[in-house]
Structures are given as structure tokens and as C-alpha cells.
Design a protein around this motif. Structure first.
Motif, PDB file in Angstrom:
ATOM      1  N   ALA C 230       1.378  -1.312   0.397  1.00 34.01           N
ATOM      2  CA  ALA C 230      -0.118   0.080  -0.297  1.00 34.01           C
ATOM      3  C   ALA C 230       1.048   1.403  -0.064  1.00 34.01           C
ATOM      4  CB  ALA C 230      -0.973   0.103   1.086  1.00 34.01           C
ATOM      5  N   VAL C 231       2.318   1.251   1.029  1.00 35.15           N
ATOM      6  CA  VAL C 231       2.374   2.671   1.175  1.00 35.15           C
ATOM      7  C   VAL C 231       3.748   2.621  -0.577  1.00 35.15           C
ATOM      8  CG1 VAL C 231       4.814   3.659   2.314  1.00 35.15           C
ATOM      9  CG2 VAL C 231       2.683   2.640   3.418  1.00 35.15           C
ATOM     10  N   SER C 232       3.925   1.484  -1.167  1.00 32.30           N
ATOM     11  CA  SER C 232       4.578   1.610  -2.350  1.00 32.30           C
ATOM     12  C   SER C 232       3.498   2.115  -3.597  1.00 32.30           C
ATOM     13  CB  SER C 232       4.776   0.015  -2.693  1.00 32.30           C
ATOM     14  OG  SER C 232       5.478  -0.339  -1.959  1.00 32.30           O
ATOM     15  N   LEU C 233       2.600   2.325  -3.399  1.00 32.08           N
ATOM     16  CA  LEU C 233       1.584   2.386  -4.128  1.00 32.08           C
ATOM     17  C   LEU C 233       1.337   3.767  -4.068  1.00 32.08           C
ATOM     18  CD1 LEU C 233      -0.430   1.461  -6.300  1.00 32.08           C
ATOM     19  CD2 LEU C 233      -2.240   1.273  -4.655  1.00 32.08           C
ATOM     20  N   VAL C 234       0.832   4.173  -2.161  1.00 31.39           N
ATOM     21  CA  VAL C 234       0.954   5.560  -2.450  1.00 31.39           C
ATOM     22  C   VAL C 234       2.131   6.101  -3.171  1.00 31.39           C
ATOM     23  CG1 VAL C 234       0.682   7.765  -0.776  1.00 31.39           C
ATOM     24  CG2 VAL C 234      -0.796   5.146  -0.615  1.00 31.39           C
ATOM     25  N   LEU C 235       3.001   5.818  -2.690  1.00 35.13           N
ATOM     26  CA  LEU C 235       4.724   6.422  -3.631  1.00 35.13           C
ATOM     27  C   LEU C 235       4.812   6.828  -4.688  1.00 35.13           C
ATOM     28  CD1 LEU C 235       7.107   5.132  -0.885  1.00 35.13           C
ATOM     29  CD2 LEU C 235       6.440   7.187  -1.078  1.00 35.13           C
ATOM     30  N   TYR C 236       3.778   5.531  -5.256  1.00 37.02           N
ATOM     31  CA  TYR C 236       3.970   5.883  -6.955  1.00 37.02           C
ATOM     32  C   TYR C 236       3.397   6.572  -7.234  1.00 37.02           C
ATOM     33  CZ  TYR C 236       2.630   4.360 -11.226  1.00 37.02           C
ATOM     34  OH  TYR C 236       1.947   4.571 -12.561  1.00 37.02           O
ATOM     35  N   LEU C 237       2.194   6.292  -6.849  1.00 30.90           N
ATOM     36  CA  LEU C 237       1.226   8.169  -6.686  1.00 30.90           C
ATOM     37  C   LEU C 237       1.697   9.045  -6.635  1.00 30.90           C
ATOM     38  CD1 LEU C 237      -1.791   6.178  -5.434  1.00 30.90           C
ATOM     39  CD2 LEU C 237      -0.994   6.428  -8.620  1.00 30.90           C
ATOM     40  N   ILE C 238       2.572   9.695  -5.603  1.00 29.64           N
ATOM     41  CA  ILE C 238       2.630  10.339  -5.206  1.00 29.64           C
ATOM     42  C   ILE C 238       3.664  10.416  -6.698  1.00 29.64           C
ATOM     43  CG2 ILE C 238       4.151  12.163  -3.764  1.00 29.64           C
ATOM     44  CD1 ILE C 238       2.424  10.898  -1.686  1.00 29.64           C
ATOM     45  N   THR C 239       4.786   9.585  -6.620  1.00 34.15           N
ATOM     46  CA  THR C 239       6.188  10.204  -7.501  1.00 34.15           C
ATOM     47  C   THR C 239       5.119  10.533  -8.730  1.00 34.15           C
ATOM     48  OG1 THR C 239       6.887   8.775  -6.347  1.00 34.15           O
ATOM     49  CG2 THR C 239       8.030   9.346  -8.168  1.00 34.15           C
ATOM     50  N   GLY C 240       4.246   9.836  -9.425  1.00 37.09           N
ATOM     51  CA  GLY C 240       3.679   9.945 -10.577  1.00 37.09           C
ATOM     52  C   GLY C 240       3.659  11.611 -10.562  1.00 37.09           C
ATOM     53  N   TRP C 241       2.471  12.409 -10.119  1.00 34.98           N
ATOM     54  CA  TRP C 241       2.212  13.095  -9.795  1.00 34.98           C
ATOM     55  C   TRP C 241       2.730  14.857 -10.278  1.00 34.98           C
ATOM     56  CZ3 TRP C 241       2.111  18.178  -6.762  1.00 34.98           C
ATOM     57  CH2 TRP C 241       0.633  18.783  -6.735  1.00 34.98           C
ATOM     58  N   ILE C 242       3.995  14.317  -9.172  1.00 34.64           N
ATOM     59  CA  ILE C 242       4.863  15.901  -9.302  1.00 34.64           C
ATOM     60  C   ILE C 242       5.683  15.387 -10.632  1.00 34.64           C
ATOM     61  CG2 ILE C 242       7.037  16.194  -7.885  1.00 34.64           C
ATOM     62  CD1 ILE C 242       6.171  14.822  -5.604  1.00 34.64           C
ATOM     63  N   MET C 243       5.748  14.140 -11.068  1.00 36.84           N
ATOM     64  CA  MET C 243       6.506  14.521 -12.127  1.00 36.84           C
ATOM     65  C   MET C 243       5.595  14.731 -13.313  1.00 36.84           C
ATOM     66  SD  MET C 243       8.245  10.128 -12.027  1.00 36.84           S
ATOM     67  CE  MET C 243       8.579  10.297 -14.244  1.00 36.84           C
ATOM     68  N   GLU C 244       4.099  14.708 -12.910  1.00 39.00           N
ATOM     69  CA  GLU C 244       3.288  15.415 -14.492  1.00 39.00           C
ATOM     70  C   GLU C 244       3.238  16.686 -14.049  1.00 39.00           C
ATOM     71  OE1 GLU C 244       2.276  12.712 -16.144  1.00 39.00           O
ATOM     72  OE2 GLU C 244       0.829  13.909 -16.706  1.00 39.00           O
ATOM     73  N   ARG C 245       2.806  17.417 -12.743  1.00 40.09           N
ATOM     74  CA  ARG C 245       3.170  18.965 -12.789  1.00 40.09           C
ATOM     75  C   ARG C 245       3.755  19.113 -12.478  1.00 40.09           C
ATOM     76  NH1 ARG C 245      -2.898  19.614 -11.332  1.00 40.09           N
ATOM     77  NH2 ARG C 245      -3.522  17.719 -12.227  1.00 40.09           N
ATOM     78  N   LYS C 246       5.196  19.123 -12.118  1.00 40.20           N
ATOM     79  CA  LYS C 246       6.007  19.901 -11.381  1.00 40.20           C
ATOM     80  C   LYS C 246       7.897  19.844 -12.444  1.00 40.20           C
ATOM     81  CE  LYS C 246       4.010  21.949  -8.586  1.00 40.20           C
ATOM     82  NZ  LYS C 246       2.981  23.131  -8.586  1.00 40.20           N
ATOM     83  N   LEU C 247       7.941  18.517 -13.073  1.00 43.39           N
ATOM     84  CA  LEU C 247       9.330  18.052 -13.652  1.00 43.39           C
ATOM     85  C   LEU C 247       9.327  19.241 -15.245  1.00 43.39           C
ATOM     86  CD1 LEU C 247      11.357  16.521 -13.487  1.00 43.39           C
ATOM     87  CD2 LEU C 247      10.590  14.567 -14.652  1.00 43.39           C
TER      88      LEU C 247
END
Lengths: 124, 234, 249
Positions: C230-247
Motif C-alpha cells: 500500500a505504501v509503495s502504491l501511495v509513493l508511486y502515485l505521489i511520485t507520478g503526480w509530482i512528475m506530471e505537474r512539476k517536472l
């Protein structure tokens, strides 16, 4: 083709085509390149090429047959007229240039006559 | 159609692009002009999504640029970016894998005209050859929007003609081109609109033939006026 | 996304080949040891193979992060981010390819180990001995087999879950570094520090999870594994979100 920087490009291409017709590099009634090919040939934007043909057509220098392309006018009189127009422009430029350096039209004509005699002498 | 609305990009205190608004219409070629650092590259990168704007938005056909718009937008950067283990052929295959509008046949044809062969390794290419490869792979796509950043950089005279021909070849009523170059006079013949950027601002955007007809000035003349000494002050 | 994974695999091919070569060398020594009764070869072979398997699997995991860091911080990033894929897909392809690589590498070495063991037993021990061993094992297993099997499975899954969670933290650290601390000089070092901090924080959180107070070993294990995923999934989603918005690359 080298382009003069202050005159619109489409005008310069038009001149080039008219020159070709007058010097018979383009024959009367001959098919002109497509808009795309014209663009490639003169390395210009196709929109500009389009304009060239449009303006030439307005001046009755060429005509478009739907589905077949653009052709040089078949009207000999028009070609003669073009030659006269070009000659007129060249004369205007010449006289303007002469006036700029302070030579009157009369003087200019005499200079031309003399120059022309020199040329004929050289040939013969 | 591509709409840039008050697009701004700041890196810390430095502003790379400052409230630029520009609409790019299909069927037109836009020449992006301006010295290095004026914001042309950053603007292009924002259009394709490599850089995210600090504020403002960029819309492609009404939608913010993103995954879908990249299907239709082809970008050629100034820097080389292919994976070092790739050969010219690999680069083509990569593009074929990810871009539906990529044509391997066109790719081969353009490569041929530029004297590049499929087996060459990306690592061993000279800067001139790399420049040609970048152009080849970008122009082998049939995109709706082309963003070419200095496509003539590092290219020898004869190959330049080839590239200009490539560019002319893709021009169509539904295609938009945004080309930046320091070779202003080369670009002038091919472009419809000159867009001048200076120090992150959009100074002026005007039709090239219009400028000649109305003001008797070429793009080169305008360029000198805007960027030369005694130019337009911001 | 499969195409993205194909290229992720290709990017890391070189090290896989090296590992394969080293394993082959070790295997050759080991087999020489068995068949030619060359004791040194046997020993060297076993050591090389063990090292290859342990460090190999670890490196396979790390390589995903190393490649990701390179992909975000050099111009090669254009290759990924110019394609019509979202950051979630790009990251997802990396994570899945990485996971599969680790998993398959593990299986590969497990099978190789099993094969080598069988070969040794067969060749050195002789067929009769093998049969008696099998009878003994069979007797043992028929009693303890179910429990053993589930335990082994749990252990493997727990390791996998923990490893995946660690990787997820790694990806997040790299992305944070590339967005928040964009382009700064010690980006690699800072990434690592962030990673360690994240690790410490998450482990701390884990140790205080209420579900771990339950008595049953089984439930505790499954809960831990579940939470890790579960934690991995959350981390993946957060990472993806940051990439999509801020990278910005």
C-alpha cells in the motif's frame, strides 16, 4: 535566387517569372510548376507561392485550369505588353538613377547613343 | 491551433519567459527570432511539455498541452538527446514505436539525402551529423505542429538547402511550424510571420510580406532595429 | 507501456550481460569442479555464484534507480518525455520492468542453485544416495511441507514487498531532487540523503502500526506485506503526480 530585402518576395518571384516568359525560357501556354514545386524551386513559403500565381493570374499573365494546373498565357499580345511594361520599368529606373547623380534625361539619352555606337564598333 | 496565454516561466529569480501570449494558426510558418537567452527555447519546451510553466497556460485545440498533444507535436531540440547505445536505425525504430505519424520510409529517404547510414552509432556522430539526424527523425514524422529549435545549426551549406526543402515539404494548411534560427535571412523566405523575442518578452509578431509591403523593411532590417543599438527599449 | 518497458530493459542490458558472463564463469568453474573432481574449481565456483546471485539481485534493483536519475538529469530525458505518455506511465514502466527484472533474476538464480545442487548430488553422491535422500526429504516434507512452503512464500513475499517499498522511496527521492532541487550540483548526494530520511521515517511508522500487536504470526506477516504494498502504491502515485505537474527537464 537572391532576394532584395525591401520588396516583398512575392513581387520578386513574379518578376522572375515574367522575365522568363519575356525571354522565352517559359513558352506561351507552357505549364507552370505546381504551387509546391514553385515554393521548392524558389525556396519560399507555399503561401507566398500561392500569392505569386494569384497576382499573376490577376494580371492575366497566367491562368489556372481546374485539376490541371497553372499555365502561361497563350496571348501573344499580352506577352508583348509584358515586354513593353518591363522595358518601361527599366527605363524608369535608369532615368531615376541618372537623375540622382545629376544627369538629365537628354544627356542620358546621348550617353546611351554613344555607348551603343561603341558596342557596335566592338562587334564589327 | 495553439494558444499561449500569458505564459511565464521563472527559475528562481530569473525569468525565462515573461507573460507571452501568442496564437499559432495552422498553415503558417512562424520564425522565432531573438538572441540566446531571449526565451525562444523555453517557450518551445513549454509547448511540448518538457518544461512546466510557472503561470499561464498553453492550449492545443482548446485543451491544455499534455499527453495527447504530444501525439501531434514534433519537437527538435538544439541539444543531442538520443540514447548513447543507439544506432541511426535504433533511433528510427524508437520513433516508430512511439509516434504513429512516423514514417520509416521518409526517414530513410531524408537520411539518404543527408549522407547518413543506418549503422552509424549515435556515440560516434560528429556534431554536424548529429544535427542532421535530429532533423531527419523529426521531419520523418507527419505532425500537426513542428517546433524546430535552430534546425540549421552546425549544418553545412548544401545540407541546409536539403533541410529547408524538408521543411517546405511538410507545410500544409493544417500544419503549424515554429522555427527558431540565428540565420534570419534563410528563415525569412520560408516563414509567414516573424516573432521577435527579447529578454523573455514577446516584442513583436508580424507578417513578413506585410512588413515589406507596408514598411519596406525586411526581417533582417527589423531584427537590427529591435536588437541593435538604438533599438526598441523595453 | 510495453514499449516503454522494452526500452527500459534495453537501457540496462549491458550490466545484465556482464552479470550473465560472470555467472557463466562461476558456473563453469563449479561444473568443472563437479565433473572433473577439481576441488578448487568447486569452491571458487560456489563462491562466485553466490556472490553473483546476491549482488546481482541487489544491483538489478539499484540499477533502476540509477537509470532513472540519469533519465531525469540529462538531456536523454527528452527521449521519454517527448513521447505521448503520462508521467504515471513512464514511471510505471520503469517500476514494473525493475520489479520483473529483480523477480526473474531471483528465480533464475534459485533455479540455477537447484540445478547445481541436483547435479552435485547426482554426480558426487551417486544415484542410490540421491534416492535415499529423496525418500528422507519426502518423509519430512509430507509432514511439514505445507507449513514450510507457506513460510518460504511469506518470507519471499515480505522481502519483495520491503524491497519494492524501498525502491518506491528511491524513485520519490530522485523526483523530489529533480523538481525541488532542480539542477543543483550535489543532486545525487542530496537524493541519497532524502532517500535515507524517507526510509527511516517509513520504518518508524511501520513499527508503530497497531495491527502488529496481533498475536498471529500469519496475520502480522500478511499485514506487513499488505501495508508495504500500500505504501509503495501511495509513493508511486505521489511520485507520478509530482512528475506530471512539476517536472521540467
Amino acid at each position: 535566387m537572391e532576394y532584395n530585402s525591401s520588396i516583398p518576395i512575392y513581387l520578386q518571384v513574379m518578376m522572375s517569372i515574367k522575365r522568363d516568359i519575356v525571354t522565352e525560357r517559359l513558352k506561351l501556354g507552357e505549364k507552370l510548376p505546381s504551387v509546391r514545386d514553385l515554393a521548392l524551386q524558389y525556396t519560399i513559403n507555399p503561401n507566398t507561392a500561392n500569392r505569386v500565381y494569384k497576382e499573376l493570374e490577376n494580371e492575366k499573365v497566367c491562368f489556372t485550369r481546374r485539376g490541371m494546373g497553372t499555365f502561361v498565357t497563350e496571348d501573344e499580345d499580352r506577352a508583348m505588353q509584358m515586354k513593353a511594361e518591363m522595358a518601361q520599368e527599366l527605363i524608369d529606373e535608369f532615368l531615376k538613377g541618372m537623375k540622382y547623380i545629376g544627369i538629365s534625361a537628354e544627356e542620358a539619352i546621348n550617353l546611351v547613343k554613344r555607348q551603343s555606337k561603341e558596342e557596335t564598333k566592338k562587334i564589327s | 491551433m495553439l494558444e499561449c496565454k500569458e505564459v511565464t516561466k521563472k527559475y528562481g529569480r530569473k525569468t525565462a519567459v515573461d507573460h507571452v501570449s501568442l496564437n499559432l494558426e495552422p498553415g503558417r510558418v512562424y520564425a522565432m527570432l531573438g538572441p540566446n537567452g531571449s526565451g525562444k527555447t523555453t517557450l518551445m519546451k513549454m509547448v511540448v511539455g518538457l518544461v512546466k510553466p510557472t503561470s499561464g497556460e498553453i492550449l492545443y485545440n482548446g485543451q491544455p498541452v499534455g499527453v495527447e498533444s504530444r501525439r501531434d507535436i514534433a519537437y527538435m531540440s538544439t541539444e543531442p538527446y538520443f540514447y548513447s547505445w543507439m544506432t541511426v536505425k535504433d533511433v528510427g525504430k524508437y520513433y516508430q514505436d512511439f509516434f504513429e505519424d512516423f514514417s520509416m520510409e521518409r526517414y530513410e529517404r531524408i537520411l539518404n539525402q543527408m549522407d547518413l547510414t543506418m549503422d552509424l552509432k549515435s556515440k560516434t556522430l560528429s556534431s554536424g551529423m548529429m544535427a542532421k539526424l535530429k532533423i531527419a527523425v523529426t521531419m520523418a514524422r507527419r505532425a500537426k505542429i513542428y517546433l524546430l529549435d535552430e534546425p540549421l545549426n552546425g549544418i553545412d551549406l548544401l545540407a541546409r538547402d536539403e533541410i529547408v526543402r524538408c521543411v517546405l515539404d511538410v507545410i500544409a494548411p493544417d500544419v503549424t511550424l515554429m522555427v527558431s534560427s540565428h540565420l534570419v535571412d534563410e528563415l525569412e523566405k520560408v516563414a509567414d510571420v516573424a516573432v521577435f523575442m527579447k529578454e523573455s518578452h514577446l516584442v513583436m509578431a508580424c507578417g513578413i510580406e506585410q512588413m515589406r509591403e507596408e514598411k519596406g523593411k525586411s526581417v533582417v532590417d527589423m531584427y537590427r532595429e529591435i536588437y541593435g543599438h538604438g533599438g526598441i527599449e523595453q | 507501456m510495453i514499449k516503454l518497458m522494452k526500452y527500459e530493459f534495453r537501457k540496462n542490458l549491458f550490466s545484465k550481460i556482464i552479470l550473465l558472463i560472470l555467472t557463466a564463469v562461476g558456473e563453469a568453474a563449479y561444473l568443472a569442479g563437479v565433473f572433473l573432481k577439481w576441488e578448487d574449481g568447486f569452491g571458487i565456483g560456489m563462491i562466485v555464484l553466490s556472490l553473483c546471485s546476491i549482488f546481482g539481485i541487489m544491483y538489478m534493483g539499484m540499477e533502476g534507480l540509477i537509470t532513472f536519475h540519469r533519465d531525469l538529469n540529462t538531456k536523454q530525458s527528452y527521449m521519454l518525455f517527448l513521447t505521448p505518455h503520462s508521467s504515471y506511465q513512464i514511471l510505471g514502466a520503469k517500476v514494473v520492468e525493475n520489479g520483473l527484472t529483480i523477480f526473474l533474476t531471483g528465480i533464475f538464480y534459485a533455479l540455477l542453485g537447484l540445478l547445481d545442487f541436483t547435479v552435485a548430488v547426482l554426480y558426487i553422491g551417486g544415484v542410490e544416495q540421491l534416492l535415499s535422500i529423496i525418500k528422507d526429504i519426502g518423509a519430512e516434507f509430507s509432514i511439514n511441507m505445507n507449513v514450510r512452503f507457506e513460510e518460504i512464500l511469506l518470507v519471499i513475499l515480505a522481502l519483495l514487498a520491503g524491497w519494492i517499498m524501498t525502491l518506491a522511496m528511491g524513485y520519490l527521492a530522485i523526483v523530489l531532487c529533480a523538481t525541488v532541487l532542480a539542477g543543483k550540483r550535489l543532486s545525487g548526494l542530496i537524493s541519497f540523503v532524502i532517500f535515507l530520511v524517507l526510509n527511516w521515517c517509513v520504518n518508524l511508522a511501520f513499527n508503530h502500526l497497531p495491527i502488529l500487536d496481533v498475536d498471529s504470526l500469519l496475520i502480522r506477516n500478511w499485514a506487513t506485506i499488505g501495508c508495504a504494498f500500500a505504501v509503495s502504491l501511495v509513493l508511486y502515485l505521489i511520485t507520478g503526480w509530482i512528475m506530471e505537474r512539476k517536472l521540467s527537464v
